[in-house]
Design an enzyme around this catalytic site. Structure first.
Site, PDB file in Angstrom:
ATOM      1  N   ARG A  66       0.832  -1.199   0.000  1.00  0.00           N
ATOM      2  CA  ARG A  66       0.000   0.000   0.000  1.00  0.00           C
ATOM      3  C   ARG A  66       0.875   1.259   0.000  1.00  0.00           C
ATOM      4  NH1 ARG A  66      -2.783  -3.317   3.779  1.00  0.00           N
ATOM      5  NH2 ARG A  66      -4.724  -4.094   2.923  1.00  0.00           N
ATOM      6  N   ASP A 126      -9.714  -4.456   8.482  1.00  0.00           N
ATOM      7  CA  ASP A 126      -8.833  -5.447   9.119  1.00  0.00           C
ATOM      8  C   ASP A 126      -9.485  -5.985  10.391  1.00  0.00           C
ATOM      9  OD1 ASP A 126      -6.087  -4.308   7.629  1.00  0.00           O
ATOM     10  OD2 ASP A 126      -7.603  -2.843   8.139  1.00  0.00           O
ATOM     11  N   ARG A 129     -12.062  -8.420   9.369  1.00  0.00           N
ATOM     12  CA  ARG A 129     -11.430  -9.684   8.935  1.00  0.00           C
ATOM     13  C   ARG A 129     -10.977 -10.501  10.139  1.00  0.00           C
ATOM     14  NH1 ARG A 129      -8.118  -6.514   4.204  1.00  0.00           N
ATOM     15  NH2 ARG A 129      -9.594  -6.937   2.534  1.00  0.00           N
ATOM     16  N   HIS A 153      -3.259   0.716   8.570  1.00  0.00           N
ATOM     17  CA  HIS A 153      -3.989  -0.227   7.719  1.00  0.00           C
ATOM     18  C   HIS A 153      -2.945  -0.730   6.734  1.00  0.00           C
ATOM     19  CE1 HIS A 153      -6.767  -2.023   4.918  1.00  0.00           C
ATOM     20  NE2 HIS A 153      -6.489  -1.153   3.976  1.00  0.00           N
TER      21      HIS A 153
HETATM   22  N1  LIG Z   1      -9.041   1.524   2.856  1.00  0.00           N
HETATM   23  C1  LIG Z   1      -9.357   0.289   2.480  1.00  0.00           C
HETATM   24  O1  LIG Z   1      -9.560  -0.590   3.319  1.00  0.00           O
HETATM   25  C2  LIG Z   1      -9.460  -0.006   0.999  1.00  0.00           C
HETATM   26  C3  LIG Z   1     -10.052  -1.183   0.518  1.00  0.00           C
HETATM   27  C4  LIG Z   1     -10.162  -1.367  -0.852  1.00  0.00           C
HETATM   28  C5  LIG Z   1      -9.626  -0.415  -1.715  1.00  0.00           C
HETATM   29  N2  LIG Z   1      -9.029   0.693  -1.207  1.00  0.00           N
HETATM   30  C6  LIG Z   1      -8.414   1.727  -2.042  1.00  0.00           C
HETATM   31  O2  LIG Z   1      -9.438   2.473  -2.699  1.00  0.00           O
HETATM   32  C7  LIG Z   1      -8.864   3.053  -3.875  1.00  0.00           C
HETATM   33  C8  LIG Z   1      -9.800   2.805  -5.047  1.00  0.00           C
HETATM   34  O3  LIG Z   1      -9.858   1.415  -5.328  1.00  0.00           O
HETATM   35  P1  LIG Z   1     -10.784   0.868  -6.484  1.00  0.00           P
HETATM   36  O4  LIG Z   1     -10.651  -0.616  -6.501  1.00  0.00           O
HETATM   37  O5  LIG Z   1     -12.124   1.492  -6.380  1.00  0.00           O
HETATM   38  O6  LIG Z   1      -9.997   1.465  -7.732  1.00  0.00           O
HETATM   39  P2  LIG Z   1     -10.595   1.842  -9.170  1.00  0.00           P
HETATM   40  O7  LIG Z   1      -9.408   1.985 -10.058  1.00  0.00           O
HETATM   41  O8  LIG Z   1     -11.690   0.889  -9.540  1.00  0.00           O
HETATM   42  O9  LIG Z   1     -11.286   3.261  -8.937  1.00  0.00           O
HETATM   43  C9  LIG Z   1     -10.547   4.411  -8.716  1.00  0.00           C
HETATM   44  C10 LIG Z   1     -11.259   5.546  -9.407  1.00  0.00           C
HETATM   45  O10 LIG Z   1     -10.548   6.756  -9.136  1.00  0.00           O
HETATM   46  C11 LIG Z   1     -10.680   7.559 -10.293  1.00  0.00           C
HETATM   47  N3  LIG Z   1      -9.671   8.611 -10.298  1.00  0.00           N
HETATM   48  C12 LIG Z   1      -8.351   8.497 -10.569  1.00  0.00           C
HETATM   49  N4  LIG Z   1      -7.767   9.690 -10.475  1.00  0.00           N
HETATM   50  C13 LIG Z   1      -8.723  10.589 -10.152  1.00  0.00           C
HETATM   51  C14 LIG Z   1      -8.729  11.993  -9.934  1.00  0.00           C
HETATM   52  N5  LIG Z   1      -7.622  12.714 -10.029  1.00  0.00           N
HETATM   53  N6  LIG Z   1      -9.895  12.580  -9.629  1.00  0.00           N
HETATM   54  C15 LIG Z   1     -11.051  11.854  -9.530  1.00  0.00           C
HETATM   55  N7  LIG Z   1     -11.093  10.527  -9.733  1.00  0.00           N
HETATM   56  C16 LIG Z   1      -9.944   9.903 -10.033  1.00  0.00           C
HETATM   57  C17 LIG Z   1     -10.541   6.589 -11.454  1.00  0.00           C
HETATM   58  O11 LIG Z   1     -11.075   7.129 -12.655  1.00  0.00           O
HETATM   59  C18 LIG Z   1     -11.338   5.391 -10.932  1.00  0.00           C
HETATM   60  O12 LIG Z   1     -12.692   5.446 -11.345  1.00  0.00           O
HETATM   61  C19 LIG Z   1      -7.469   2.426  -4.023  1.00  0.00           C
HETATM   62  O13 LIG Z   1      -6.495   3.315  -3.511  1.00  0.00           O
HETATM   63  C20 LIG Z   1      -7.554   1.190  -3.172  1.00  0.00           C
HETATM   64  O14 LIG Z   1      -6.292   0.772  -2.707  1.00  0.00           O
HETATM   65  C21 LIG Z   1      -8.965   0.927   0.122  1.00  0.00           C
END
Ligand SMILES: NC(=O)c1ccc[n+]([C@@H]2O[C@H](COP(=O)([O-])OP(=O)(O)OC[C@H]3O[C@@H](n4cnc5c(N)ncnc54)[C@H](O)[C@@H]3O)[C@@H](O)[C@H]2O)c1
Length: 291
Positions: A66, A126, A129, A153
């Protein structure tokens, strides 16, 4: 949308067509779910929102940690967070993009909002989980298992074994009084399976969706319904076992205004040491970003 918690949901994405397509698809489920309206908008449409959930950014790639995502996503946040705060200075910012602790800290800086208003999903996932795996091990409903993952995280997160309990009994007592074997090697690797779950899922299906979606929904519910719920979320830490000026997760009371209070835990020395190491990892990353 499925829960009916919000009457209006605005989707904002750099890819406007994607936001429009998602809104259309979601709206078509409204007659089968709850009344509500989902639409694709721009940053100005954040105005008046009770809460803005930020998930924009690059996702974790197979084999990538991450923290590897940090620089890319910090630059995205430098662009988008000030726009959200400008249009919605009274609203709450809930960060989910990874690395979530570092980006929560960056969002505090970029937004200029109060620490009460800005927090991250942190270890809500987490913790879920961990509770799930413990529940499977003992054959108990996961909602009856109380245990927390604290700190980052990510790879340096810390399981609070000393406070984990079922029916008010700590795990060693629960085992001793109810005929379970607490020295079972399978119990010992539950934390490793918790910590590494994202890697396991990403290597199979590319990303995690459902549990984090449920976790975010739970946080939004605590805010919108002013529930004073204790959830493990990431917020600005001040004077916690001597740790300051960093964001990581601890059980926190969440109400309508956001972070009401970070709870002080009575940790054992190993856990305090683990928390210190986790904070160090995060602080050195934050420092390298020159926010
Ligand atoms: N915190 C957690 O527990 C957790 C869990 C799952 C995913 N995530 C994180 O969430 C984030 C998104 O994951 P995802 O699977 O939805 O990814 P994804 O690629 O499906 O979606 C990300 C979106 O962000 C958009 N984007 C990119 N740059 C942008 C900008 N400058 N302005 C506006 N929108 C923008 C993209 O167009 C895309 O639609 C990742 O960083 C992932 O690691 C966090």
């Amino acid at each position: 949308m499925l829960s009916g918690l919000a009457s209006e949901i605005v989707l904002i994405d750099a890819n406007q067509a994607k936001a429009e397509g998602e809104a259309m698809d979601l709206n078509h489920a409204v007659p089968l779910a709850q009344p509500g309206h989902v639409w694709a908008g721009k940053y100005a449409d954040c105005a008046g929102a009770a809460i803005t959930v930020v998930t924009a950014g690059s996702a974790q790639r197979p084999g990538e940690t991450r923290l590897d995502l940090t620089t890319r996503n910090t630059e995205i946040f430098r662009q988008i967070i000030p726009q959200i705060a400008k249009h919605n200075p009274e609203g709450i910012l809930l960060i989910a993009t990874n690395p979530v602790d570092v980006l929560t800290y960056a969002s505090q800086k970029f937004s200029g909002l109060s620490p009460r208003q800005v927090f991250g999903s942190g270890t809500i996932l987490d913790t879920a989980r961990f509770r799930y795996l413990l529940s499977q091990h003992f054959g108990v409903d996961a909602r009856s298992v109380h245990a927390y993952i604290i700190g980052e995280h990510g790879d340096s997160e810390v399981p609070v074994w000393s406070l984990a309990n079922i029916a008010g009994m700590h795990i060693p007592e629960f085992c001793a009084f109810n005929g379970y074997n607490c020295n079972d090697p399978e119990l010992e690797n539950i934390f490793e399976r918790t910590r590494d779950a994202a890697y396991q899922i990403i290597s199979r299906k590319g990303a995690t969706y459902y549990a984090i979606g449920s976790g975010l929904l739970r946080i939004v519910e605590a805010v919108l319904r002013d529930q004073n719920t204790v959830l493990s979320i990431s917020s600005l830490i001040e004077d916690y076992y001597g740790l300051n000026d960093v964001c990581f997760s601890l059980p926190t009371i969440i109400d309508r205004g956001g972070v009401e209070r970070v709870l002080h835990l009575e940790l054992d020395p190993t856990e305090i040491e683990g928390l210190r190491s986790s904070a160090e990892v995060l602080k050195s990353t934050i420092k390298s970003l020159h926010l």
